[in-house]
Motif scaffolding. Structure first.
Motif, PDB file in Angstrom:
ATOM      1  N   GLU A  71     -38.439 -27.064  16.801  1.00 40.25           N
ATOM      2  CA  GLU A  71     -38.207 -26.188  17.945  1.00 40.25           C
ATOM      3  C   GLU A  71     -36.735 -25.821  18.079  1.00 40.25           C
ATOM      4  O   GLU A  71     -36.396 -24.659  18.310  1.00 40.25           O
ATOM      5  N   ASP A  72     -35.850 -26.812  17.905  1.00 41.23           N
ATOM      6  CA  ASP A  72     -34.415 -26.570  18.074  1.00 41.23           C
ATOM      7  C   ASP A  72     -33.854 -25.644  17.005  1.00 41.23           C
ATOM      8  O   ASP A  72     -32.982 -24.817  17.265  1.00 41.23           O
ATOM      9  N   ALA A  73     -34.359 -25.798  15.771  1.00 43.51           N
ATOM     10  CA  ALA A  73     -33.793 -25.037  14.647  1.00 43.51           C
ATOM     11  C   ALA A  73     -34.629 -23.816  14.297  1.00 43.51           C
ATOM     12  O   ALA A  73     -34.352 -23.151  13.298  1.00 43.51           O
ATOM     13  N   GLY A  74     -35.654 -23.562  15.064  1.00 44.76           N
ATOM     14  CA  GLY A  74     -36.507 -22.420  14.752  1.00 44.76           C
ATOM     15  C   GLY A  74     -37.228 -22.585  13.435  1.00 44.76           C
ATOM     16  O   GLY A  74     -37.516 -21.614  12.736  1.00 44.76           O
ATOM     17  N   GLY A  75     -37.530 -23.817  13.051  1.00 43.63           N
ATOM     18  CA  GLY A  75     -38.241 -24.075  11.798  1.00 43.63           C
ATOM     19  C   GLY A  75     -37.333 -24.471  10.661  1.00 43.63           C
ATOM     20  O   GLY A  75     -37.790 -25.009   9.659  1.00 43.63           O
ATOM     21  N   ALA A  76     -36.024 -24.220  10.772  1.00 44.82           N
ATOM     22  CA  ALA A  76     -35.083 -24.564   9.691  1.00 44.82           C
ATOM     23  C   ALA A  76     -34.589 -25.990   9.903  1.00 44.82           C
ATOM     24  O   ALA A  76     -33.487 -26.236  10.370  1.00 44.82           O
ATOM     25  N   ARG A  77     -35.431 -26.949   9.568  1.00 45.42           N
ATOM     26  CA  ARG A  77     -35.091 -28.354   9.762  1.00 45.42           C
ATOM     27  C   ARG A  77     -35.172 -29.082   8.428  1.00 45.42           C
ATOM     28  O   ARG A  77     -35.717 -28.561   7.464  1.00 45.42           O
ATOM     29  N   PRO A  78     -34.657 -30.316   8.359  1.00 44.64           N
ATOM     30  CA  PRO A  78     -34.802 -31.075   7.110  1.00 44.64           C
ATOM     31  C   PRO A  78     -36.277 -31.327   6.806  1.00 44.64           C
ATOM     32  O   PRO A  78     -37.115 -31.419   7.704  1.00 44.64           O
ATOM     33  N   ASP A  79     -36.589 -31.455   5.521  1.00 45.39           N
ATOM     34  CA  ASP A  79     -37.912 -31.924   5.135  1.00 45.39           C
ATOM     35  C   ASP A  79     -38.014 -33.405   5.505  1.00 45.39           C
ATOM     36  O   ASP A  79     -37.001 -34.062   5.765  1.00 45.39           O
ATOM     37  N   ALA A  80     -39.244 -33.916   5.526  1.00 44.70           N
ATOM     38  CA  ALA A  80     -39.423 -35.309   5.930  1.00 44.70           C
ATOM     39  C   ALA A  80     -40.515 -35.983   5.118  1.00 44.70           C
ATOM     40  O   ALA A  80     -41.580 -35.405   4.889  1.00 44.70           O
ATOM     41  N   ILE A  81     -40.220 -37.208   4.677  1.00 48.63           N
ATOM     42  CA  ILE A  81     -41.217 -38.115   4.120  1.00 48.63           C
ATOM     43  C   ILE A  81     -41.372 -39.237   5.136  1.00 48.63           C
ATOM     44  O   ILE A  81     -40.403 -39.935   5.455  1.00 48.63           O
ATOM     45  N   MET A  82     -42.577 -39.400   5.672  1.00 49.60           N
ATOM     46  CA  MET A  82     -42.828 -40.443   6.657  1.00 49.60           C
ATOM     47  C   MET A  82     -42.932 -41.794   5.944  1.00 49.60           C
ATOM     48  O   MET A  82     -43.602 -41.912   4.913  1.00 49.60           O
ATOM     49  N   THR A  83     -42.252 -42.800   6.465  1.00 48.34           N
ATOM     50  CA  THR A  83     -42.317 -44.161   5.923  1.00 48.34           C
ATOM     51  C   THR A  83     -42.657 -45.067   7.094  1.00 48.34           C
ATOM     52  O   THR A  83     -41.778 -45.463   7.857  1.00 48.34           O
TER      53      THR A  83
END
Length: 229
Positions: A71-83
């Motif tokens: 929401e803050d970046a308009g979709g331009a956020r880091p990718d994520a691997i959930m651990t």
């Protein structure tokens, strides 16, 4: 380098994950965070490419981190691997909807994390190699989506083989992005040439690598190995 932020509230586990990242070719640790608030601050400060993100954090959920960053970046956020230790279907479905590129359930072996990181690195390389002005065909799209998924190793075949060594050899061949000799694989992994040769032959039989012959001016052709994953 793929700058990675490790988000984990257990300091010991955080240090272990950071060490895994630091040992994986093409990655560097951008920082560590132990809470939702600290994660959001670190993302703004360090601008990482990737998050290793726990779901259970002391002040909220890692899933909320993904939602807020989007929401803050308009979709331009880091990718994520959930651990995470979160095994419930709702958490997994939410992670998928929020665009997580991987989901590792604790406890997991170091090889599993290395495999996810290697798959992610392959995806980044494929995306970066594309011409932004060009159109893709179905083969390009299929290659991108398959690159995001780690290739499962076959069962270890026989006595005298080990799963960690098999993963080590396979990862060395995949990371090279060119053909390698058994001696080069041995040097990259720290195993003997004979051991590298044995595991390479197994990867060829299982369809995870292909054998290429390089002919010189004299003598027998040199055996070279290239990943097919």
């Amino acid at each position: 380098m793929i700058r990675t932020l490790v988000v984990e509230d257990d300091f010991r586990v955080s240090a272990i994950h950071a060490a895994y990242v630091a040992r994986t070719e093409g990655f560097e640790v951008a920082g560590r965070a132990g809470s939702v608030a600290e994660c959001l601050d670190r993302v703004r400060e360090t601008l990482p490419d990737l998050l290793l993100l726990d779901v259970y954090l002391p002040d909220g959920s890692g899933l909320e981190v993904l939602r807020r960053l989007t929401e803050d970046a308009g979709g331009a956020r880091p990718d994520a691997i959930m651990t995470t230790a979160a095994r419930d279907v709702t958490s997994v479905r939410t992670a998928l909807k929020l665009g997580a590129v991987g989901y590792l359930v604790k406890p997991f072996a170091s090889a599993a994390l290395t495999e996810r990181l290697t798959a992610y690195r392959g995806l980044r390389h494929r995306v970066d190699a594309l011409d932004p002005a060009a159109e893709t065909d179905q083969a390009d799209v299929d290659a991108l989506f398959s690159a995001a998924r780690p290739t499962a190793l076959p069962p270890v075949p026989a006595k005298g083989h080990s799963a960690p060594t098999l993963a080590l050899v396979r990862d060395a061949v995949r990371a090279a992005r060119r053909d390698l000799s058994a001696a080069e694989v041995a040097a990259a992994t720290g195993v003997s040439r004979a051991t590298a040769q044995r595991y390479l032959s197994y990867l060829v039989r299982e369809g995870l690598a292909r054998l290429e012959l390089r002919y010189g001016t004299t003598g027998r052709p040199e055996h070279r190995y290239r990943s097919v994953a």
